[in-house]
Design a protein around this motif. Structure first.
Motif: not given
Length: 630
Positions: A176, A276, A298, A313-315, A317, A328, A333
């Motif tokens: 991230s 960040k 990825k 806070r999800y991320e 690939s 995406s 979510h």
């Protein structure tokens, strides 16, 4: 003895760097100037962990009488209190007088507390760091000092768990592009994500100043100064974007969130910062081996890395969105996606994980894409919850194994070659990664001061295994693989990896040699180990011309091969020393045993030569395990 001074404006602290100070430099035996006075709370001070040192100003603050020194400083000077109390600081310890006189004078005149930090170096390596505060109280100066010495303790089981969780947190931060720190008792604790952002290794002095603020470009320093001035119990959070310049000149934009905690008196207790990297090109500079792994997630449509899947806070690939077949930028979510899982027990276990009833989930599930019963995908899901510091995190992996499952069903009743294919699909990557992990653990101990050697060795092994996997996954015959094609491709790979070394790689391989995958795998790794050993030791002169590493593999008879690898380098001074003290030699020996072969060091006129004899066929290890279990 050498002393340097520097004032850090952003932290409002003065730093002193003292080089090669010996015990005899600290104190001298001189006559007593006056009798020491009684110190209030003397017995209480003995139980304070910090050193409490007391000085009496004389000569209008130009000099100071030592009235009390703490246990640590006395021990460092190898001296007793009665030898220094009542003495002028300038006479008894010219060293401490030189580094403290200006600060003592300032505090004496302004009556304001001042912070300082002293670094003690031996041969350019920090041995001790001392944080001090100088306080004026009751017409006396008190110097409060805390010491941070180097030490190494054996990790407890709890510490090992914390370290493992830190590694998972590091992966989350890397993916991230974030990093964080917290500060208590004027010391900073930085996560690995910060070092990924600023692109340098951890240094022992990083605990004692804000390494991000130190890199802020001049145009943005007013933002930092504004932050320092405004942080208070009334304004305890701060958000902004600041720009830093890393050591290699790269400008990075950091989205900054800072939070401070104060006690009831308004004094700072702790400080937390999250950064960040939002630089437009932050994803373009990939230089470390872990980047290749993350890029695999990825860009792979069947593999997905899930970062904080249990949090907002999800991320994820790209593979995740390919599996659920939702772009995406359109995906929202939510827990509704769980409803598309066919197996009720899997849905139940996921909810237990979300609610904190379990910490780990490892399931194979059937997913209905868009709820469509005719569009089913079989996936393997692993998610783990863990704590790092005071924060709870989660990380997971989602793998589309639909095609693998179909192949399993097709191959379940096929012949021996197809059974080998099933076994290879399941175990080859896992087993090879275990081998690489074992090598990595060995080399971390053997080459702990030479990380480049570890990276070069691991890169060569990864390239060879990648070549092996690429070729073998495109065939169904794992018992009769032509060796010549593999060796020629490995030469091209090594030539590319070590092009800067200007070494020519040659091969003369009998085109009639066909081996099983179980034989070729250790053979390729042996070539890597011997080649890397030659690159490291055979050509110490980088300007040497016509550097060559060659390998020859011939059939001695239908059941036995001869493998010779040689170089035209400087040769071995002592073969016995190689055998007894070389980690690479131990690895080659172990791999040769896997081949059921034998190895010997030859005595060529020029360079170094190794000869290995091994059988073309040997009993299949997998079948041996199966038979042993019956």
């Amino acid at each position: 003895m050498h002393i340097e001074k520097q004032f850090r404006e952003l932290e409002n602290i003065e730093e002193i760097r003292a080089y090669n100070i010996s015990n005899i430099d600290l104190f001298e035996i001189v006559p007593q100037y006056q009798k020491p006075i009684k110190i209030p709370f003397c017995n209480i001070i003995k139980y304070v962990q910090s050193d409490v040192n007391m000085f009496i100003p004389i000569d209008d603050g130009e000099d100071f009488v030592i009235n009390r020194l703490g246990w640590n400083i006395l021990q460092r000077g190898n001296i007793n209190l009665e030898d220094v109390e009542g003495r002028r600081l300038s006479e008894c310890s010219p060293f401490f007088y030189e580094i403290l006189k200006e600060s003592f004078k300032e505090v004496y005149e302004t009556k304001k507390t001042k912070a300082m930090r002293i670094y003690y170096y031996i041969s350019d390596k920090i041995k001790t760091i001392t944080n001090i505060h100088i306080i004026f109280e009751e017409n006396n100066l008190f110097l409060i000092s805390d010491y941070n010495d180097e030490f190494a303790n054996k990790k407890t089981e709890e510490e090992q768990i914390l370290e493992d969780n830190a590694e998972k947190s590091t992966l989350i931060e890397y993916f991230s592009h974030t990093g964080s720190y917290y500060m208590t008792n004027n010391e900073f604790t930085w996560t690995q994500g910060i070092y990924n952002i600023i692109n340098r290794n951890r240094e022992s002095s990083d605990s004692f100043y804000n390494i991000i603020f130190d890199l802020v470009i001049p145009e943005d320093k007013p933002l930092v100064q504004e932050l320092i001035k405004t942080m208070s119990p009334e304004t305890d959070t701060y958000e902004n974007i600041i720009r830093i310049k890393t050591w290699d000149g790269t400008i990075k934009y950091l989205d900054t969130y800072l939070y401070s905690k104060f006690d009831e008196n308004g004094d700072l207790i702790s400080h937390y910062g999250l950064f960040k990297d939002v630089s437009l090109d932050s994803h373009k500079h990939k230089t470390r081996p872990v980047d290749f792994m993350l890029n695999g997630f990825k860009y792979n449509s069947r593999l997905s890395l899930l970062i904080e899947p249990l949090s907002r806070r999800y991320e994820f690939s790209e593979g995740f969105y390919d599996m659920i077949e939702i772009p995406s930028n359109e995906y929202i979510h939510s827990r509704e996606i769980i409803d598309n899982i066919v197996e009720p027990e899997v849905r139940e276990n996921i909810m237990k994980l979300i609610n904190g009833e379990i910490d780990e989930l490892n399931e194979i599930l059937t997913f209905k894409v868009h709820g469509n019963e005719d569009n089913l995908k079989i996936c393997e899901l692993f998610i783990e919850r863990f704590k790092y510091g005071n924060n709870e995190h989660s990380i997971g992996f989602l793998t589309d194994i639909t095609n693998i499952k179909k192949k399993q069903e097709e191959l379940i009743e096929s012949n021996a070659n197809k059974n080998i294919l099933i076994k290879e699909v399941h175990h080859r990557v896992k087993n090879n990664l275990q081998v690489l992990n074992s090598f990595l653990n060995l080399e971390r101990r053997a080459y702990k001061d030479d990380p480049n050697t570890i990276l070069d060795n691991m890169q060569a092994r990864l390239s060879s295994l990648a070549l092996l996997h690429e070729k073998t996954y495109n065939t169904t015959d794992f018992l009769n693989i032509n060796l010549k094609n593999y060796m020629e491709d490995q030469d091209k790979t090594l030539q590319g990896l070590f092009s800067a070394k200007k070494i020519t790689f040659k091969s003369d391989i009998d085109e009639n040699i066909n081996l099983s995958i179980e034989t070729i795998t250790p053979l390729l790794l042996i070539v890597d180990e011997l080649t890397m050993n030659a690159i490291k030791h055979a050509f110490p002169d980088p300007d040497m011309e016509n550097k060559t590493i060659s390998k020859t593999i011939k059939l001695m008879d239908e059941n036995k091969c001869e493998f010779i690898l040689k170089d035209n380098g400087v040769g071995l001074e002592s073969p016995e020393q190689l055998i007894n003290h070389n980690l690479g030699w131990e690895i080659v020996n172990s791999l040769t045993k896997q081949l059921d072969g034998s190895i010997e060091i030859m005595d060529p006129e020029v360079g170094t030569e190794f000869r290995i004899v091994f059988p073309t066929k040997f009993e299949d290890a997998g079948e041996t395990e199966d038979n042993g279990g019956n």
